[in-house]
Design an enzyme around this catalytic site. Structure first.
Site, PDB file in Angstrom:
ATOM      1  N   LYS A   1       1.331   3.992  -3.053  1.00  0.00           N
ATOM      2  CA  LYS A   1       0.935   5.380  -2.837  1.00  0.00           C
ATOM      3  C   LYS A   1       2.105   6.343  -3.043  1.00  0.00           C
ATOM      4  O   LYS A   1       1.918   7.475  -3.509  1.00  0.00           O
ATOM      5  CB  LYS A   1       0.350   5.541  -1.431  1.00  0.00           C
ATOM      6  CG  LYS A   1      -1.068   5.005  -1.287  1.00  0.00           C
ATOM      7  CD  LYS A   1      -2.039   5.764  -2.169  1.00  0.00           C
ATOM      8  CE  LYS A   1      -3.473   5.409  -1.903  1.00  0.00           C
ATOM      9  NZ  LYS A   1      -4.430   6.196  -2.707  1.00  0.00           N
TER      10      LYS A   1
ATOM     11  N   TYR B   1       0.833  -1.202   0.000  1.00  0.00           N
ATOM     12  CA  TYR B   1       0.000   0.000   0.000  1.00  0.00           C
ATOM     13  C   TYR B   1       0.869   1.253   0.000  1.00  0.00           C
ATOM     14  O   TYR B   1       0.690   2.163  -0.829  1.00  0.00           O
ATOM     15  CB  TYR B   1      -0.922  -0.013   1.219  1.00  0.00           C
ATOM     16  CG  TYR B   1      -1.773   1.226   1.387  1.00  0.00           C
ATOM     17  CD1 TYR B   1      -2.788   1.514   0.481  1.00  0.00           C
ATOM     18  CD2 TYR B   1      -1.565   2.092   2.453  1.00  0.00           C
ATOM     19  CE1 TYR B   1      -3.581   2.644   0.635  1.00  0.00           C
ATOM     20  CE2 TYR B   1      -2.353   3.220   2.621  1.00  0.00           C
ATOM     21  CZ  TYR B   1      -3.364   3.498   1.705  1.00  0.00           C
ATOM     22  OH  TYR B   1      -4.140   4.620   1.865  1.00  0.00           O
TER      23      TYR B   1
END
Length: 431
Positions: A331, A327
């Site tokens: 990002k 994640y």
């Protein structure tokens, strides 16, 4: 039941699947919609689309039909395999094809899967609808234009408004509305605002029907139509002022694991990284590219992409947070995407920004019974508290949204905000 290959044609359907399809054609398709004549697109149009070829998109329609029928006849467990295959086929088609015919099939499959979900989780509507079709194959005409027809439909008046809105959209064909069309949209919007729908119960079947559920669904139809009416002018006018990329994948596989926690299944980590990148990076790129032509005609030309403080390398090094790698990595990559779009479109007046919403209470906290996940969340909370002693826990969504929108409204290229990555507080303080 065994999942079949994604591409399906009528000639290879087994006996049981042919029975399910027959049930869909004769009964289930009349349970979905309030229309039961030659205009019933769920029967006359979708079946033709489903067997128009051997593409993944048409296979998704077939499997969604089979899932819907299996759910009515045998229950949710029997439908789960067909539903899973339909979702897989639809996902593959969306990723690999943007051909006009496939786009139509993708839309049809999505509509059927949503319908399957509604009926699967609302037994009273499902049972009532099936009984109504058995008792009265040609549902009687409504007593008035505002009477809800069928078991989970809407009124004739609402269907008429929706049809007229569709006609306006199609006739405009991407151009600005003329004065007459604009006035008609305004009239339809006013009509929808005051429209009230009523349910007429049907004798012996009254006890089977969840009246509140039917009324709520009919109201959802009305609100959806009202939302469409309020946006028709901007949609067909081909203009867009703001684009907000909010969708993201925070994988539960790696949410509280480090990159070194997959010694027995390295392929799982590879797939988790790839899935996170596809959604959080490629998804944003595809979305922005699709909407740039509309943004170019807009006034504000502002694009906001939601990021996370976990994408800040200084924060990770400071608090030594080693979990949620896929994640955080994806990002961090999307922050670079934002910078590249700023470099590309800044000269045209576009403002691209990435903002972290903060730690927000989305209702998806780990179940305390999941000891590993719960411990991971507590350890992360302790690190957050060490970084920001004032941190008291997640904030509410409305507080986060209000903060980000205020930043977006006040931001400008002239102020140097183009391509920036900041927090919901407007700086590099992430909590």
């Amino acid at each position: 039941m065994v999942a079949r290959p994604l591409s399906t044609t009528w000639s290879i359907l087994g006996d049981e699947d042919q029975r399910l399809l027959s049930f869909y054609e004769t009964t289930a398709s009349r349970m979905i919609t309030t229309i039961d004549d030659d205009a019933n697109g769920f029967r006359h149009v979708l079946i033709g689309m489903a067997f128009s070829g051997s593409s993944d998109s048409s296979a998704a329609i077939v499997e969604a039909m089979l899932a819907f029928s299996a759910c009515q006849l045998y229950g949710g467990d029997a439908a789960s395999v067909h539903n899973a295959v339909a979702v897989r086929a639809l996902s593959k088609s969306i990723e690999t094809s943007s051909a006009p015919q496939d786009r139509l099939c993708q839309l049809a499959a999505s509509m059927l899967l949503v319908t399957f979900g509604v009926f699967h989780f609302n037994k009273s509507i499902k049972t009532y609808a099936q009984k109504r079709c058995e008792e009265d194959p040609y549902l009687s005409a409504p007593s008035s234009q505002t009477t809800i027809i069928g078991s989970s439909g809407c009124s004739m008046e609402l269907m008429s408004v929706i049809a007229r809105l569709n006609d306006i959209t199609l006739s405009a064909d991407g151009s600005d509305l003329d004065t007459q069309q604009t006035q008609l949209v305004d009239q339809l919007e006013s009509q929808l605002s005051s429209l009230r729908q009523f349910l007429v119960l049907h004798g012996s079947l009254d006890s089977m029907l969840d009246e509140n559920a039917v009324l709520k669904i009919a109201e959802l139809y009305r609100l959806a139509a009202l939302a469409a009416a309020s946006k028709v002018e901007s949609i067909v006018g081909g203009k867009l002022d703001y684009l907000i990329n909010n969708g993201a994948l925070l994988s539960q596989i790696s949410a509280f694991k480090s990159l070194a926690d997959f010694p027995d299944d390295p392929d799982l980590l590879v797939e988790d990284l790839a899935s996170s990148f596809r959604t959080n990076v490629i998804g944003v790129v595809q979305t922005v590219n699709a909407f740039v032509p509309l943004l170019r005609k807009g006034t504000a030309k502002k694009v906001l992409t939601l990021s996370t403080g976990l994408a800040d390398t200084d924060l990770i090094n400071q608090i030594e947070l080693a979990v949620s790698g896929p994640y955080a990595i994806s990002k961090a990559a999307v922050n670079m995407v934002v910078a590249h779009y700023n470099a590309l479109y800044k000269k045209e007046g576009f403002l691209f920004m990435a903002i972290s919403p903060g730690v927000v209470d989305t209702g998806n906290a780990p179940d305390p019974s999941n000891e590993e996940a719960f411990k991971g969340m507590m350890d992360m909370g302790a690190k957050f508290a060490g970084y920001a002693p004032h941190f008291k826990g997640p904030i509410q969504p409305d507080e986060s949204v209000a903060s980000m929108l205020k930043i977006l409204e006040n931001a400008s290229i002239e102020k140097g905000d183009g391509g920036s990555f900041i927090s919901h507080l407007g700086n590099k303080q992430w909590l």
